[in-house]
Design a protein around this motif. Structure first.
Motif, PDB file in Angstrom:
ATOM      1  N   GLY A   1      31.721  -3.237  18.727  1.00 12.40           N
ATOM      2  CA  GLY A   1      30.129  -3.240  18.668  1.00 12.40           C
ATOM      3  C   GLY A   1      29.400  -3.543  17.651  1.00 12.40           C
ATOM      4  N   TYR A   2      29.351  -3.294  16.356  1.00  5.93           N
ATOM      5  CA  TYR A   2      29.456  -3.732  15.196  1.00  5.93           C
ATOM      6  C   TYR A   2      29.615  -5.508  14.655  1.00  5.93           C
ATOM      7  CZ  TYR A   2      29.295   1.265  15.030  1.00  5.93           C
ATOM      8  OH  TYR A   2      29.258   2.579  14.288  1.00  5.93           O
ATOM      9  N   LEU A   3      28.093  -5.896  15.040  1.00  2.67           N
ATOM     10  CA  LEU A   3      27.408  -7.534  14.326  1.00  2.67           C
ATOM     11  C   LEU A   3      27.014  -7.566  13.292  1.00  2.67           C
ATOM     12  CD1 LEU A   3      24.954  -7.309  17.140  1.00  2.67           C
ATOM     13  CD2 LEU A   3      27.465  -7.374  17.485  1.00  2.67           C
ATOM     14  N   GLY A   4      27.579  -8.646  12.738  1.00  7.63           N
ATOM     15  CA  GLY A   4      27.112 -10.061  11.907  1.00  7.63           C
ATOM     16  C   GLY A   4      27.816  -9.304  10.558  1.00  7.63           C
ATOM     17  N   LYS A   5      27.087  -9.652   9.368  1.00  2.73           N
ATOM     18  CA  LYS A   5      27.389  -9.695   8.165  1.00  2.73           C
ATOM     19  C   LYS A   5      27.996  -8.449   7.820  1.00  2.73           C
ATOM     20  CE  LYS A   5      26.321 -11.846   3.457  1.00  2.73           C
ATOM     21  NZ  LYS A   5      25.803 -12.470   2.636  1.00  2.73           N
ATOM     22  N   TYR A   6      26.611  -7.738   8.045  1.00  2.00           N
ATOM     23  CA  TYR A   6      26.662  -6.334   7.693  1.00  2.00           C
ATOM     24  C   TYR A   6      27.419  -4.956   8.354  1.00  2.00           C
ATOM     25  CZ  TYR A   6      24.385  -8.629   3.666  1.00  2.00           C
ATOM     26  OH  TYR A   6      23.631  -9.238   3.145  1.00  2.00           O
ATOM     27  N   GLN A   7      27.941  -5.738  10.034  1.00  3.77           N
ATOM     28  CA  GLN A   7      28.079  -5.005  10.424  1.00  3.77           C
ATOM     29  C   GLN A   7      27.513  -3.442  11.013  1.00  3.77           C
ATOM     30  OE1 GLN A   7      32.114  -5.861  12.232  1.00  3.77           O
ATOM     31  NE2 GLN A   7      30.707  -7.215  11.938  1.00  3.77           N
ATOM     32  N   VAL A   8      26.315  -4.043  11.634  1.00  2.66           N
ATOM     33  CA  VAL A   8      24.965  -2.817  12.257  1.00  2.66           C
ATOM     34  C   VAL A   8      25.278  -2.848  12.983  1.00  2.66           C
ATOM     35  CG1 VAL A   8      23.759  -3.560   9.950  1.00  2.66           C
ATOM     36  CG2 VAL A   8      23.148  -4.860  11.643  1.00  2.66           C
ATOM     37  N   GLY A   9      25.026  -1.633  14.003  1.00  3.65           N
ATOM     38  CA  GLY A   9      25.603  -1.216  15.153  1.00  3.65           C
ATOM     39  C   GLY A   9      23.821  -0.757  15.857  1.00  3.65           C
ATOM     40  N   GLU A  10      23.506  -0.831  17.168  1.00  4.07           N
ATOM     41  CA  GLU A  10      22.555  -0.242  17.699  1.00  4.07           C
ATOM     42  C   GLU A  10      21.424   0.486  16.540  1.00  4.07           C
ATOM     43  OE1 GLU A  10      22.681   1.190  21.433  1.00  4.07           O
ATOM     44  OE2 GLU A  10      24.649  -0.200  22.574  1.00  4.07           O
ATOM     45  N   TYR A  11      22.305   1.744  16.445  1.00  2.26           N
ATOM     46  CA  TYR A  11      20.403   2.290  15.660  1.00  2.26           C
ATOM     47  C   TYR A  11      20.382   1.868  14.586  1.00  2.26           C
ATOM     48  CZ  TYR A  11      23.026   6.062  19.175  1.00  2.26           C
ATOM     49  OH  TYR A  11      22.901   6.665  19.842  1.00  2.26           O
ATOM     50  N   ALA A  12      21.301   1.304  13.491  1.00  2.00           N
ATOM     51  CA  ALA A  12      20.085   0.486  12.947  1.00  2.00           C
ATOM     52  C   ALA A  12      19.287  -0.852  12.650  1.00  2.00           C
ATOM     53  CB  ALA A  12      22.063   0.288  12.010  1.00  2.00           C
ATOM     54  N   LEU A  13      19.841  -1.468  14.130  1.00  2.00           N
ATOM     55  CA  LEU A  13      18.339  -2.625  14.805  1.00  2.00           C
ATOM     56  C   LEU A  13      17.751  -1.395  14.742  1.00  2.00           C
ATOM     57  CD1 LEU A  13      20.869  -5.401  15.690  1.00  2.00           C
ATOM     58  CD2 LEU A  13      20.212  -5.251  12.817  1.00  2.00           C
ATOM     59  N   ILE A  14      17.795  -0.242  15.449  1.00  2.00           N
ATOM     60  CA  ILE A  14      16.363   0.246  16.224  1.00  2.00           C
ATOM     61  C   ILE A  14      15.797   0.505  15.224  1.00  2.00           C
ATOM     62  CG2 ILE A  14      16.065   2.425  17.124  1.00  2.00           C
ATOM     63  CD1 ILE A  14      18.844   1.727  18.695  1.00  2.00           C
ATOM     64  N   ASP A  15      15.825   1.253  13.730  1.00  2.00           N
ATOM     65  CA  ASP A  15      15.651   1.661  13.171  1.00  2.00           C
ATOM     66  C   ASP A  15      14.724   0.116  11.834  1.00  2.00           C
ATOM     67  OD1 ASP A  15      15.718   4.194  13.224  1.00  2.00           O
ATOM     68  OD2 ASP A  15      17.603   4.842  11.674  1.00  2.00           O
ATOM     69  N   ALA A  16      15.604  -0.743  12.584  1.00  2.00           N
ATOM     70  CA  ALA A  16      14.825  -2.179  11.278  1.00  2.00           C
ATOM     71  C   ALA A  16      14.026  -2.775  12.488  1.00  2.00           C
ATOM     72  CB  ALA A  16      15.938  -3.014  11.139  1.00  2.00           C
ATOM     73  N   GLY A  17      13.638  -2.217  13.987  1.00  2.00           N
ATOM     74  CA  GLY A  17      13.322  -3.334  14.427  1.00  2.00           C
ATOM     75  C   GLY A  17      12.868  -4.072  15.294  1.00  2.00           C
ATOM     76  N   TYR A  18      15.076  -4.029  15.152  1.00  2.98           N
ATOM     77  CA  TYR A  18      15.379  -5.551  16.321  1.00  2.98           C
ATOM     78  C   TYR A  18      15.647  -5.111  17.800  1.00  2.98           C
ATOM     79  CZ  TYR A  18      15.775  -8.281  12.539  1.00  2.98           C
ATOM     80  OH  TYR A  18      15.034  -9.351  11.002  1.00  2.98           O
ATOM     81  N   TYR A  19      16.145  -4.232  17.817  1.00  2.48           N
ATOM     82  CA  TYR A  19      16.106  -3.926  19.019  1.00  2.48           C
ATOM     83  C   TYR A  19      15.869  -2.195  19.870  1.00  2.48           C
ATOM     84  CZ  TYR A  19      20.430  -2.236  22.609  1.00  2.48           C
ATOM     85  OH  TYR A  19      21.112  -2.152  23.675  1.00  2.48           O
ATOM     86  N   LEU A  20      15.668  -1.971  21.325  1.00  3.92           N
ATOM     87  CA  LEU A  20      14.949  -0.685  21.332  1.00  3.92           C
ATOM     88  C   LEU A  20      15.860   0.280  21.984  1.00  3.92           C
ATOM     89  CD1 LEU A  20      11.889  -2.358  23.957  1.00  3.92           C
ATOM     90  CD2 LEU A  20      11.822  -1.135  21.218  1.00  3.92           C
ATOM     91  N   HIS A  21      15.699   1.498  22.328  1.00  4.06           N
ATOM     92  CA  HIS A  21      16.596   2.803  22.271  1.00  4.06           C
ATOM     93  C   HIS A  21      17.371   2.376  24.401  1.00  4.06           C
ATOM     94  CE1 HIS A  21      19.062   5.966  23.251  1.00  4.06           C
ATOM     95  NE2 HIS A  21      19.751   6.531  21.867  1.00  4.06           N
ATOM     96  N   ASP A  22      18.627   1.701  24.266  1.00  5.08           N
ATOM     97  CA  ASP A  22      18.698   1.254  26.021  1.00  5.08           C
ATOM     98  C   ASP A  22      19.157   2.818  26.813  1.00  5.08           C
ATOM     99  OD1 ASP A  22      21.586   1.887  25.067  1.00  5.08           O
ATOM    100  OD2 ASP A  22      21.814  -0.178  24.437  1.00  5.08           O
ATOM    101  N   GLY A  23      18.893   3.868  25.890  1.00  2.00           N
ATOM    102  CA  GLY A  23      19.187   4.990  26.637  1.00  2.00           C
ATOM    103  C   GLY A  23      20.738   5.202  26.793  1.00  2.00           C
ATOM    104  N   THR A  24      21.086   4.674  26.696  1.00  2.00           N
ATOM    105  CA  THR A  24      23.271   4.950  27.064  1.00  2.00           C
ATOM    106  C   THR A  24      23.585   5.637  26.008  1.00  2.00           C
ATOM    107  OG1 THR A  24      24.264   2.627  26.057  1.00  2.00           O
ATOM    108  CG2 THR A  24      23.249   3.105  28.563  1.00  2.00           C
ATOM    109  N   GLY A  25      24.727   6.449  26.070  1.00  2.00           N
ATOM    110  CA  GLY A  25      25.255   7.213  25.392  1.00  2.00           C
ATOM    111  C   GLY A  25      26.704   6.741  24.561  1.00  2.00           C
TER     112      GLY A  25
END
Length: 305
Positions: free
Chosen positions: A28-52
């Motif tokens: 589930g890592y995305l894109g050119k740099y293979q970033v995950g949910e936590y990286a995009l949460i920190d970068a301001g693109y994604y909100l924590h979905d509460g799932t483990g």
């Protein structure tokens, strides 16, 4: 010519995705740099979905299910949008690098820079590369174990390989720029009003005075404001008064320079000089600390019995 931050990103993208913006791997890592949910949460693109973590089709645990909400930053409102948005991915990786470095500094792992682990010289860019692969927690485990612990990702790639591969890039300017902007934003939020900030500054000047009636102390590993105040025969309140930049008495950073009023300073010189690094290049547990049976005097290691 030194290798630049742009060179670092190019090498990272080649390693992660062969520089493809539209790719998603099995975890589930995305894109050119293979970033995950936590990286995009920190970068301001994604909100924590509460799932483990959950098991994927291959039975491996992954955190990136992308079932939560996107913030709409730079027009990105879905995973599909992100995979088709090069500008957003380039923005996200810069925020990700800045956030990784802030976490590295918060854990004092930046003090390992210049030391050697398993024959590898530890650099800022190498630490960023390792943290990108296995998180700052993985980097901490690797460094504090002196390379005995070598975390690996789901593909079997070791953090040591990334620390080595991405070491030696000159990323100082981007770290200062990115982290400085983040620090300024946090400091701004920490101040309740401009008036309070100005009042603190005036009060600090009043206590320190214009005649240099103060000295400076550089925060060392393990220091707290309580410890520093006892060391200089002061109260914590007195130190806070002349250091208005401290907004949380429980958060001071190694290497931070504090103003110490000199009129009540104890006669001993302990702690007046910056924390000197040991000359031994190979890390043990924590760098820049005396070896057993040694102490630092005037920046040199000396034996004591």
């Amino acid at each position: 010519m030194s290798k630049t931050f742009e060179d670092f990103l190019t090498a990272l993208a080649q390693k992660e995705s062969s520089r493809r913006y539209d790719i998603e791997n099995y975890s589930g890592y995305l894109g050119k740099y293979q970033v995950g949910e936590y990286a995009l949460i920190d970068a301001g693109y994604y909100l924590h979905d509460g799932t483990g973590a959950r098991k994927n089709a291959e039975g491996k645990y992954v955190d990136n299910d992308w079932i939560g909400h996107w913030t709409g930053r730079k027009g990105v409102k879905s995973k599909v949008d992100f995979l088709s948005a090069p500008e957003a991915q380039e923005d996200a990786i810069r925020h990700h690098v800045a956030n990784l470095w802030k976490q590295i500094k918060a854990l004092h792992l930046d003090l390992y820079e210049g030391t050697t682990v398993n024959g590898i010289v530890i650099t800022k860019s190498g630490m960023i590369g390792g943290a990108h692969l296995k998180g700052v927690g993985g980097l901490k485990s690797y460094l504090k174990s002196a390379g005995r612990n070598i975390p690996k990702d789901g593909n079997g790639t070791s953090i040591e390989h990334y620390v080595s591969t991405f070491g030696g890039y000159d990323i100082e300017s981007i770290l200062k720029e990115a982290c400085g902007a983040t620090d300024n934003a946090e400091n701004h939020r920490a101040m309740t009003t401009v008036g309070q900030s100005r009042s603190k500054t005036k009060l600090a000047k009043k206590h320190v005075g214009n005649g240099g009636n103060a000295q400076h102390y550089v925060v060392r590993p393990g220091d707290t404001l309580s410890r520093i105040s006892r060391m200089h025969n002061l109260s914590v309140a007195e130190i806070l008064t002349v250091n208005p930049s401290i907004t949380d008495r429980n958060r001071i950073a190694v290497g931070q320079k504090l103003v110490i009023p000199s009129d009540k300073t104890a006669s001993h010189s302990y702690g007046k000089t910056p924390y000197a690094p040991a000359s031994h290049p190979q890390v043990g547990s924590t760098p820049r600390q005396p070896w057993w049976g040694e102490t630092f005097v005037g920046g040199f290691r000396k034996k004591w019995n």
